[in-house]
Design a protein around this motif. Structure first.
Motif, PDB file in Angstrom:
ATOM      1  N   VAL A  95       0.842  -1.202   0.000  1.00  0.00           N
ATOM      2  CA  VAL A  95       0.000   0.000   0.000  1.00  0.00           C
ATOM      3  C   VAL A  95       0.874   1.247   0.000  1.00  0.00           C
ATOM      4  CG1 VAL A  95      -1.712   1.305   1.339  1.00  0.00           C
ATOM      5  CG2 VAL A  95      -1.882  -1.195   1.172  1.00  0.00           C
ATOM      6  N   ALA A  96       0.453   2.261  -0.744  1.00  0.00           N
ATOM      7  CA  ALA A  96       1.114   3.570  -0.702  1.00  0.00           C
ATOM      8  C   ALA A  96       0.022   4.631  -0.735  1.00  0.00           C
ATOM      9  CB  ALA A  96       2.063   3.736  -1.887  1.00  0.00           C
ATOM     10  N   ALA A  97       0.416   5.867  -0.440  1.00  0.00           N
ATOM     11  CA  ALA A  97      -0.587   6.924  -0.383  1.00  0.00           C
ATOM     12  C   ALA A  97      -0.049   8.217  -0.966  1.00  0.00           C
ATOM     13  CB  ALA A  97      -1.029   7.152   1.058  1.00  0.00           C
ATOM     14  N   VAL A  98      -0.956   8.933  -1.628  1.00  0.00           N
ATOM     15  CA  VAL A  98      -0.714  10.312  -2.046  1.00  0.00           C
ATOM     16  C   VAL A  98      -1.705  11.133  -1.241  1.00  0.00           C
ATOM     17  CG1 VAL A  98      -0.957  11.944  -3.933  1.00  0.00           C
ATOM     18  CG2 VAL A  98       0.047   9.713  -4.359  1.00  0.00           C
ATOM     19  N   VAL A  99      -1.212  12.171  -0.566  1.00  0.00           N
ATOM     20  CA  VAL A  99      -2.051  12.888   0.383  1.00  0.00           C
ATOM     21  C   VAL A  99      -2.141  14.361   0.020  1.00  0.00           C
ATOM     22  CG1 VAL A  99      -2.478  13.245   2.832  1.00  0.00           C
ATOM     23  CG2 VAL A  99      -1.013  11.370   2.109  1.00  0.00           C
ATOM     24  N   GLY A 100      -3.351  14.874  -0.111  1.00  0.00           N
ATOM     25  CA  GLY A 100      -3.522  16.279  -0.461  1.00  0.00           C
ATOM     26  C   GLY A 100      -3.997  17.119   0.715  1.00  0.00           C
ATOM     27  N   ASP A 101      -3.301  18.213   0.947  1.00  0.00           N
ATOM     28  CA  ASP A 101      -3.744  19.207   1.927  1.00  0.00           C
ATOM     29  C   ASP A 101      -3.338  20.568   1.402  1.00  0.00           C
ATOM     30  OD1 ASP A 101      -4.919  17.990   4.405  1.00  0.00           O
ATOM     31  OD2 ASP A 101      -3.047  16.857   4.356  1.00  0.00           O
ATOM     32  N   LEU A 102      -3.950  21.615   1.909  1.00  0.00           N
ATOM     33  CA  LEU A 102      -3.540  22.947   1.491  1.00  0.00           C
ATOM     34  C   LEU A 102      -2.108  23.233   1.932  1.00  0.00           C
ATOM     35  CD1 LEU A 102      -6.625  23.120   1.077  1.00  0.00           C
ATOM     36  CD2 LEU A 102      -6.462  25.515   1.685  1.00  0.00           C
ATOM     37  N   ALA A 103      -1.780  22.796   3.147  1.00  0.00           N
ATOM     38  CA  ALA A 103      -0.443  23.035   3.671  1.00  0.00           C
ATOM     39  C   ALA A 103      -0.051  21.939   4.654  1.00  0.00           C
ATOM     40  CB  ALA A 103      -0.379  24.402   4.357  1.00  0.00           C
ATOM     41  N   THR A 104       1.198  21.873   4.939  1.00  0.00           N
ATOM     42  CA  THR A 104       1.885  20.939   5.859  1.00  0.00           C
ATOM     43  C   THR A 104       2.117  19.561   5.255  1.00  0.00           C
ATOM     44  OG1 THR A 104       0.160  19.715   7.091  1.00  0.00           O
ATOM     45  CG2 THR A 104       0.675  21.987   7.835  1.00  0.00           C
ATOM     46  N   GLU A 105       3.152  18.919   5.782  1.00  0.00           N
ATOM     47  CA  GLU A 105       3.538  17.560   5.372  1.00  0.00           C
ATOM     48  C   GLU A 105       3.049  16.589   6.451  1.00  0.00           C
ATOM     49  OE1 GLU A 105       6.581  15.137   2.942  1.00  0.00           O
ATOM     50  OE2 GLU A 105       5.872  17.183   2.636  1.00  0.00           O
ATOM     51  N   ASN A 106       2.203  17.081   7.349  1.00  0.00           N
ATOM     52  CA  ASN A 106       1.839  16.304   8.539  1.00  0.00           C
ATOM     53  C   ASN A 106       1.285  14.922   8.236  1.00  0.00           C
ATOM     54  OD1 ASN A 106       2.598  18.567   9.871  1.00  0.00           O
ATOM     55  ND2 ASN A 106       0.590  19.081  10.719  1.00  0.00           N
ATOM     56  N   ASP A 107       0.329  14.860   7.297  1.00  0.00           N
ATOM     57  CA  ASP A 107      -0.333  13.586   7.054  1.00  0.00           C
ATOM     58  C   ASP A 107       0.611  12.575   6.401  1.00  0.00           C
ATOM     59  OD1 ASP A 107      -2.567  14.499   8.258  1.00  0.00           O
ATOM     60  OD2 ASP A 107      -3.837  14.536   6.462  1.00  0.00           O
ATOM     61  N   ALA A 108       1.404  13.034   5.436  1.00  0.00           N
ATOM     62  CA  ALA A 108       2.346  12.116   4.782  1.00  0.00           C
ATOM     63  C   ALA A 108       3.361  11.602   5.801  1.00  0.00           C
ATOM     64  CB  ALA A 108       3.045  12.811   3.625  1.00  0.00           C
ATOM     65  N   ARG A 109       3.838  12.497   6.669  1.00  0.00           N
ATOM     66  CA  ARG A 109       4.812  12.094   7.684  1.00  0.00           C
ATOM     67  C   ARG A 109       4.201  11.039   8.599  1.00  0.00           C
ATOM     68  NH1 ARG A 109       5.614  16.768  10.776  1.00  0.00           N
ATOM     69  NH2 ARG A 109       6.574  17.710   8.935  1.00  0.00           N
ATOM     70  N   ARG A 110       2.949  11.312   8.978  1.00  0.00           N
ATOM     71  CA  ARG A 110       2.246  10.388   9.875  1.00  0.00           C
ATOM     72  C   ARG A 110       2.087   9.006   9.219  1.00  0.00           C
ATOM     73  NH1 ARG A 110      -3.910  11.757  11.551  1.00  0.00           N
ATOM     74  NH2 ARG A 110      -4.541   9.580  11.631  1.00  0.00           N
ATOM     75  N   ILE A 111       1.748   9.009   7.933  1.00  0.00           N
ATOM     76  CA  ILE A 111       1.554   7.732   7.230  1.00  0.00           C
ATOM     77  C   ILE A 111       2.891   7.019   7.054  1.00  0.00           C
ATOM     78  CG2 ILE A 111       0.866   6.736   5.006  1.00  0.00           C
ATOM     79  CD1 ILE A 111      -1.291   8.973   4.859  1.00  0.00           C
ATOM     80  N   ARG A 112       3.944   7.792   6.770  1.00  0.00           N
ATOM     81  CA  ARG A 112       5.275   7.179   6.625  1.00  0.00           C
ATOM     82  C   ARG A 112       5.733   6.572   7.940  1.00  0.00           C
ATOM     83  NH1 ARG A 112       6.511  11.435   2.635  1.00  0.00           N
ATOM     84  NH2 ARG A 112       7.107  12.848   4.310  1.00  0.00           N
ATOM     85  N   GLU A 113       5.387   7.238   9.049  1.00  0.00           N
ATOM     86  CA  GLU A 113       5.776   6.699  10.356  1.00  0.00           C
ATOM     87  C   GLU A 113       5.107   5.357  10.622  1.00  0.00           C
ATOM     88  OE1 GLU A 113       6.860  10.970  12.457  1.00  0.00           O
ATOM     89  OE2 GLU A 113       5.065   9.893  13.122  1.00  0.00           O
ATOM     90  N   ALA A 114       3.976   5.133   9.943  1.00  0.00           N
ATOM     91  CA  ALA A 114       3.305   3.843  10.061  1.00  0.00           C
ATOM     92  C   ALA A 114       3.900   2.824   9.087  1.00  0.00           C
ATOM     93  CB  ALA A 114       1.809   4.019   9.809  1.00  0.00           C
ATOM     94  N   GLY A 115       4.986   3.222   8.383  1.00  0.00           N
ATOM     95  CA  GLY A 115       5.680   2.279   7.511  1.00  0.00           C
ATOM     96  C   GLY A 115       5.132   2.206   6.106  1.00  0.00           C
ATOM     97  N   ILE A 116       4.348   3.201   5.697  1.00  0.00           N
ATOM     98  CA  ILE A 116       3.736   3.184   4.376  1.00  0.00           C
ATOM     99  C   ILE A 116       4.343   4.306   3.547  1.00  0.00           C
ATOM    100  CG2 ILE A 116       1.539   3.360   3.133  1.00  0.00           C
ATOM    101  CD1 ILE A 116       0.363   2.931   6.163  1.00  0.00           C
ATOM    102  N   GLU A 117       4.677   4.012   2.287  1.00  0.00           N
ATOM    103  CA  GLU A 117       5.208   5.067   1.436  1.00  0.00           C
ATOM    104  C   GLU A 117       4.126   6.115   1.193  1.00  0.00           C
ATOM    105  OE1 GLU A 117       6.760   3.969  -2.404  1.00  0.00           O
ATOM    106  OE2 GLU A 117       7.442   6.019  -2.754  1.00  0.00           O
ATOM    107  N   ALA A 118       4.501   7.386   1.363  1.00  0.00           N
ATOM    108  CA  ALA A 118       3.502   8.446   1.177  1.00  0.00           C
ATOM    109  C   ALA A 118       4.148   9.677   0.565  1.00  0.00           C
ATOM    110  CB  ALA A 118       2.859   8.807   2.505  1.00  0.00           C
ATOM    111  N   VAL A 119       3.422  10.302  -0.356  1.00  0.00           N
ATOM    112  CA  VAL A 119       3.872  11.556  -0.967  1.00  0.00           C
ATOM    113  C   VAL A 119       2.834  12.621  -0.658  1.00  0.00           C
ATOM    114  CG1 VAL A 119       4.404  12.744  -3.130  1.00  0.00           C
ATOM    115  CG2 VAL A 119       5.062  10.344  -2.823  1.00  0.00           C
ATOM    116  N   GLN A 120       3.289  13.732  -0.110  1.00  0.00           N
ATOM    117  CA  GLN A 120       2.377  14.824   0.212  1.00  0.00           C
ATOM    118  C   GLN A 120       2.236  15.761  -0.982  1.00  0.00           C
ATOM    119  OE1 GLN A 120       1.005  15.510   3.595  1.00  0.00           O
ATOM    120  NE2 GLN A 120      -0.344  16.813   2.379  1.00  0.00           N
TER     121      GLN A 120
END
Lengths: 116, 257
Positions: B89-114
């Motif tokens: 599983v991997a994730a692409v995460v959209g927000d207006l600002a911050t890398e918070n969600d991608a960082r959080r998902i990466r900390e769970a061991g999942i590749e994520a691009v903000q």
């Protein structure tokens, strides 16, 4: 909302079409919008003058054709207008209707002019 | 036959160049061009390109849409854990600002691009395409595209995904599908999230969610899930696995090229 980005994307296409025809400017853009497209005609009309600045359509007018929602019902054969709130069959209440119109988000026509 | 004297005009084509015709051009150089294409043609073209990318790498792309705070990121984390035995599983995460969600998902061991959209209220196909370049799709089976928290604008932009999923938490009203019909009518599945809090919100009625979806002529399954209680994710995960299994083999669709 997203109407400004819709307008900007549309104007890039409009400019490309005008250039293909060798036109000097665009004088009118005609679009067709249905309620199910998620794009609000009034907001497009407000965003258009902002988005057209500096493009080949800088002085162009905008015509928005509004189309109603229409559904077909395979269960009872009914076909007719429906509303954004209720897309189920107005006749037999079946939830298995098909949207036959009202989701349009189309660029239908542009008017261009040469330098004279 | 020439364009100079008009001898190329026949009774059959004359209407085209007369006023009102598609090829009409006045002496002043005025021309009406009949177009009839999607207003979002640029986005749709890019979305088709993304869809080809996904097909070529046999990736199931799932667009997650909800209001802010409905639990999209928690669902991505919990779903990735639930599928960890077989699917990558991997994730692409959209927000207006911050890398918070991608960082959080990466900390769970999942590749994520903000994707930071700055002021844009939705993801578009170009933003997703740029994010895909930062990702090795060969190492991905299921890609969650976590859209910007918004129940309005994301509905208008095709990203190239195969599935649209709408989330609605029990702390929101059960009339959300009625209030945001454009998004909910097109969802392939609806998840009622934060089900572990349901006992505190007895006014939330899942039956009414289903009823309102039926009013929108959308008979999709509605699951009550809690990202804190993996056992509740079963039907949702089974559905994702089934869709992934049904994808054509990588490259199969392009074998003819």
């Amino acid at each position: 909302m997203h109407e400004l980005s819709v307008c900007r994307g549309m104007l890039r296409r409009v400019e490309a079409i005008a250039r293909e025809r060798g036109a000097a400017r665009v004088t009118r853009v005609v679009i067709r919008i249905g309620p199910l497209s998620g794009v609000v005609p009034e907001l497009v009309e407000r965003a258009f003058p902002v988005a057209r600045a500096g493009t080949l359509a800088a002085d162009a007018g905008l015509t928005v054709e509004r189309v109603p929602i229409r559904v077909d019902c395979p269960a009872c054969g009914h076909t007719g207008e429906a509303s954004l709130e209720r897309l189920a069959c107005p006749s037999c209440n079946s939830p298995d209707t098909r949207v036959a119109g009202g989701d349009e988000l189309l660029l239908t026509e542009i008017e261009v002019e040469d330098d004279v | 036959m020439c364009d100079t004297c008009g001898c190329n005009l026949t009774p059959g084509n004359r209407a085209l160049v007369e006023p009102g015709g598609h090829l009409h051009r006045t002496p002043g150089g005025h021309e009406s061009v009949h177009v009839l294409e999607g207003l979002l043609a640029e986005n749709d073209h890019q979305a088709a390109h993304n869809r080809e990318h996904f097909a070529r790498h046999r990736v199931l792309a799932v667009n997650l849409m909800s209001s802010p705070g409905a639990g999209k990121t928690a669902l991505v984390e919990a779903s990735a854990r639930a599928m960890a035995d077989g699917l990558r599983v991997a994730a692409v995460v959209g927000d207006l600002a911050t890398e918070n969600d991608a960082r959080r998902i990466r900390e769970a061991g999942i590749e994520a691009v903000q994707i930071c959209t700055d002021t844009a209220c939705h993801l578009d196909a170009h933003m997703v395409h740029d994010a895909l370049h930062a990702m090795d799709l060969e190492a991905v089976d299921v890609l969650f595209i976590e859209n910007v928290g918004n129940l309005v604008c994301p509905a208008s932009f095709d990203l190239g995904q195969q599935l649209d999923v709408a989330l609605l938490s029990v702390t929101e009203g059960d009339d959300k599908p009625a209030k945001y019909p454009v998004l909910f009518r097109a969802a392939d599945r609806v998840l009622v999230t934060k089900a572990d809090l349901a006992e505190h919100f007895p006014e939330f009625d899942r039956g009414r969610v289903e009823h309102r979806l039926a009013e929108l002529a959308n008979a999709v399954p509605v699951d009550a899930v809690s990202s804190r209680e993996p056992a509740t994710l079963g039907p949702w995960i089974d559905w994702l696995r089934a869709h992934w299994s049904a994808l054509p083999a990588a490259g199969e669709r392009f074998a003819a090229r």
